[in-house]
Write a protein that holds these residues in place. Structure first.
Motif, PDB file in Angstrom:
ATOM      1  N   GLN A  72     -65.513 -40.473  67.428  1.00  0.00           N
ATOM      2  CA  GLN A  72     -64.375 -40.316  66.679  1.00  0.00           C
ATOM      3  C   GLN A  72     -64.328 -40.061  65.279  1.00  0.00           C
ATOM      4  OE1 GLN A  72     -62.335 -44.312  65.980  1.00  0.00           O
ATOM      5  NE2 GLN A  72     -60.363 -43.153  65.762  1.00  0.00           N
ATOM      6  N   ALA A  73     -65.300 -40.325  64.417  1.00  0.00           N
ATOM      7  CA  ALA A  73     -65.303 -39.984  63.135  1.00  0.00           C
ATOM      8  C   ALA A  73     -66.033 -38.424  63.138  1.00  0.00           C
ATOM      9  CB  ALA A  73     -66.642 -40.678  62.587  1.00  0.00           C
TER      10      ALA A  73
ATOM     11  N   VAL B   3     -61.622 -35.660  51.915  1.00  0.00           N
ATOM     12  CA  VAL B   3     -60.950 -36.189  53.130  1.00  0.00           C
ATOM     13  C   VAL B   3     -59.494 -36.636  52.907  1.00  0.00           C
ATOM     14  CG1 VAL B   3     -60.630 -37.435  55.379  1.00  0.00           C
ATOM     15  CG2 VAL B   3     -62.740 -36.105  54.599  1.00  0.00           C
TER      16      VAL B   3
ATOM     17  N   LEU C 183     -55.537 -35.757  53.515  1.00  0.00           N
ATOM     18  CA  LEU C 183     -54.826 -36.538  54.364  1.00  0.00           C
ATOM     19  C   LEU C 183     -53.348 -36.973  53.738  1.00  0.00           C
ATOM     20  CD1 LEU C 183     -57.362 -38.875  56.018  1.00  0.00           C
ATOM     21  CD2 LEU C 183     -55.987 -36.962  57.311  1.00  0.00           C
TER      22      LEU C 183
ATOM     23  N   MET D 218     -66.267 -40.708  56.740  1.00  0.00           N
ATOM     24  CA  MET D 218     -65.160 -40.706  57.575  1.00  0.00           C
ATOM     25  C   MET D 218     -64.954 -42.280  58.185  1.00  0.00           C
ATOM     26  SD  MET D 218     -62.932 -38.518  58.878  1.00  0.00           S
ATOM     27  CE  MET D 218     -61.465 -39.695  58.962  1.00  0.00           C
TER      28      MET D 218
ATOM     29  N   LEU E 127     -61.555 -44.256  58.501  1.00  0.00           N
ATOM     30  CA  LEU E 127     -60.898 -44.797  59.702  1.00  0.00           C
ATOM     31  C   LEU E 127     -60.672 -46.482  59.592  1.00  0.00           C
ATOM     32  CD1 LEU E 127     -63.284 -42.985  62.342  1.00  0.00           C
ATOM     33  CD2 LEU E 127     -60.808 -42.594  62.003  1.00  0.00           C
TER      34      LEU E 127
ATOM     35  N   GLU F 147     -57.554 -46.824  57.594  1.00  0.00           N
ATOM     36  CA  GLU F 147     -56.469 -46.697  58.613  1.00  0.00           C
ATOM     37  C   GLU F 147     -56.245 -47.867  59.530  1.00  0.00           C
ATOM     38  OE1 GLU F 147     -56.420 -41.689  58.876  1.00  0.00           O
ATOM     39  OE2 GLU F 147     -57.297 -42.905  60.318  1.00  0.00           O
TER      40      GLU F 147
ATOM     41  N   THR G 276     -60.956 -32.099  62.027  1.00  0.00           N
ATOM     42  CA  THR G 276     -59.655 -31.873  61.862  1.00  0.00           C
ATOM     43  C   THR G 276     -59.163 -32.060  60.317  1.00  0.00           C
ATOM     44  OG1 THR G 276     -59.064 -34.018  62.527  1.00  0.00           O
ATOM     45  CG2 THR G 276     -59.247 -32.091  64.064  1.00  0.00           C
ATOM     46  N   ASP G 277     -59.983 -33.233  59.740  1.00  0.00           N
ATOM     47  CA  ASP G 277     -59.831 -33.624  58.453  1.00  0.00           C
ATOM     48  C   ASP G 277     -60.355 -33.300  57.344  1.00  0.00           C
ATOM     49  OD1 ASP G 277     -57.571 -34.919  59.898  1.00  0.00           O
ATOM     50  OD2 ASP G 277     -58.436 -36.825  60.116  1.00  0.00           O
TER      51      ASP G 277
ATOM     52  N   GLN H 262     -65.048 -36.094  65.379  1.00  0.00           N
ATOM     53  CA  GLN H 262     -63.823 -35.513  65.892  1.00  0.00           C
ATOM     54  C   GLN H 262     -62.954 -35.359  64.712  1.00  0.00           C
ATOM     55  OE1 GLN H 262     -62.781 -37.819  69.191  1.00  0.00           O
ATOM     56  NE2 GLN H 262     -64.337 -37.029  70.679  1.00  0.00           N
ATOM     57  N   ARG H 263     -62.773 -36.450  64.070  1.00  0.00           N
ATOM     58  CA  ARG H 263     -61.701 -36.494  62.952  1.00  0.00           C
ATOM     59  C   ARG H 263     -62.215 -35.574  61.706  1.00  0.00           C
ATOM     60  NH1 ARG H 263     -58.138 -40.579  62.042  1.00  0.00           N
ATOM     61  NH2 ARG H 263     -57.780 -39.600  60.067  1.00  0.00           N
TER      62      ARG H 263
END
Length: 327
Positions: free
Chosen positions: A279-280, A167, A171, A133, A137, A140, A286-287, A282-283
């Motif tokens: 952040q990783a 992942v 996406l 992840m 990130l 991105e 969802t991902d 949390q993503r």
């Protein structure tokens, strides 16, 4: 007493064994965790086998990951009963790690267990998935979007690669998976890969520049594989480097970077700052399609971790290994 893997080194040699450990032997720390699950990563395999000088002090409990609940705390932000996850921070190398039923740690190293995951699911992700992840990130952050073109993932059947494929596919990226295990092609397609290539296509010395093929890349291998991936990147492509399964060297040229504007981004999961860790995770909540975890993961007990470490280093293990330290 609690059970754990203890690595010792003395005149009798280097050895790892499951032992009963006295809680008084736990290292200093302001939080004590009752460990539910840990994992077996490449670095843990090196530590248990002694094939690389991963362990910095002895005796050592290996295990760079853990998930469990807090049973003692003097840290202001961590309370008894909190469900927590730990990845990295030198745990399992210079500080006792997660391949034991109990761990005493620095509370600053812990992150809350996301509500989306059980402890076992969090360890199915583990450092490998969290590193994957972090790589996504970074892609991105440097502007990669699915419409830019295909993404390549090397070492795709391993832990980091498996999660990265899953992942990126969710996406919306077209993912090409590279593996040295052709028998895993169906597995990689189930994770979302649209194409599977052989490791031998990338493992030999190549040209400084090759045909432009990839908009982004997650490399877990290093050495000639990473050099060849860089040489095949499209204009202003982004490569993340997060592993060295193929070697620590990088026999590449500057051509991709100064002629095509390619970016090579290093990914460090061990000392990564806390905001990026949060952040990783949390993503990931969802991902990452949690239905894929059953494909990626298999579970073992603590006594199976030592022989499995040997198989892991021999590239005989697919995906992620979750260790139930209480089994």
């Amino acid at each position: 007493m609690f059970k754990g893997i203890l690595i010792e080194k003395d005149e009798a040699g280097y050895r790892a064994a499951v032992q009963d450990i006295d809680p008084a032997a736990l290292p200093a720390g302001d939080v004590t965790v009752q460990v539910a699950y840990s994992t077996l990563n490449y670095k843990d395999g090196l530590a248990i086998s002694g094939k690389s000088p991963v362990v910095r002090r002895f005796p050592m409990v290996p295990g760079i990951d853990l998930a469990g609940s807090v049973i003692e705390s003097s840290h202001p932000d961590v309370k008894v009963g909190d469900a927590v996850v730990l990845n990295g921070w030198g745990v399992g190398e210079s500080h006792w790690g997660g391949l034991a039923q109990r761990a005493r740690l620095n509370g600053d190293w812990l992150v809350p267990l996301p509500a989306a995951f059980s402890p076992a699911q969090a360890m199915a992700i583990g450092t490998a998935g969290y590193t994957a992840m972090l790589s996504v990130l970074a892609l991105e952050r440097y502007g990669l979007t699915p419409d830019r073109g295909p993404v390549i993932v090397t070492g795709a059947a391993g832990g980091v690669g498996s999660v990265a494929v899953a992942v990126l596919a969710k996406l919306g990226y077209r993912v090409t998976a590279v593996t040295g295990r052709p028998q895993e092609a169906d597995y990689l397609r189930q994770l979302g890969a649209t194409e599977v290539l052989a490791r031998t296509d990338f493992s030999s010395p190549g040209k400084p520049l090759a045909k432009e093929r990839w908009a982004g890349a997650v490399d877990t291998v290093g050495s000639h594989t990473l050099a060849n991936v860089c040489a095949q990147m499209s204009y202003r492509g982004i490569v993340t480097a997060c592993g060295l399964a193929g070697g620590m060297d990088l026999p590449a040229s500057v051509a991709p970077f100064i002629l095509r504007g390619v970016t090579l981004a290093g990914i460090d999961s061990v000392m990564c700052p806390r905001p990026e860790r949060l952040q990783a995770w949390q993503r990931l909540a969802t991902d990452l399609d949690l239905t894929k975890l059953s494909l990626i993961t298999h579970e073992i007990g603590l006594t199976d971790a030592i022989p499995t470490a040997t198989a892991l280093l021999a590239s005989q293990v697919r995906g992620r290994v979750v260790v139930d330290v209480n089994a």
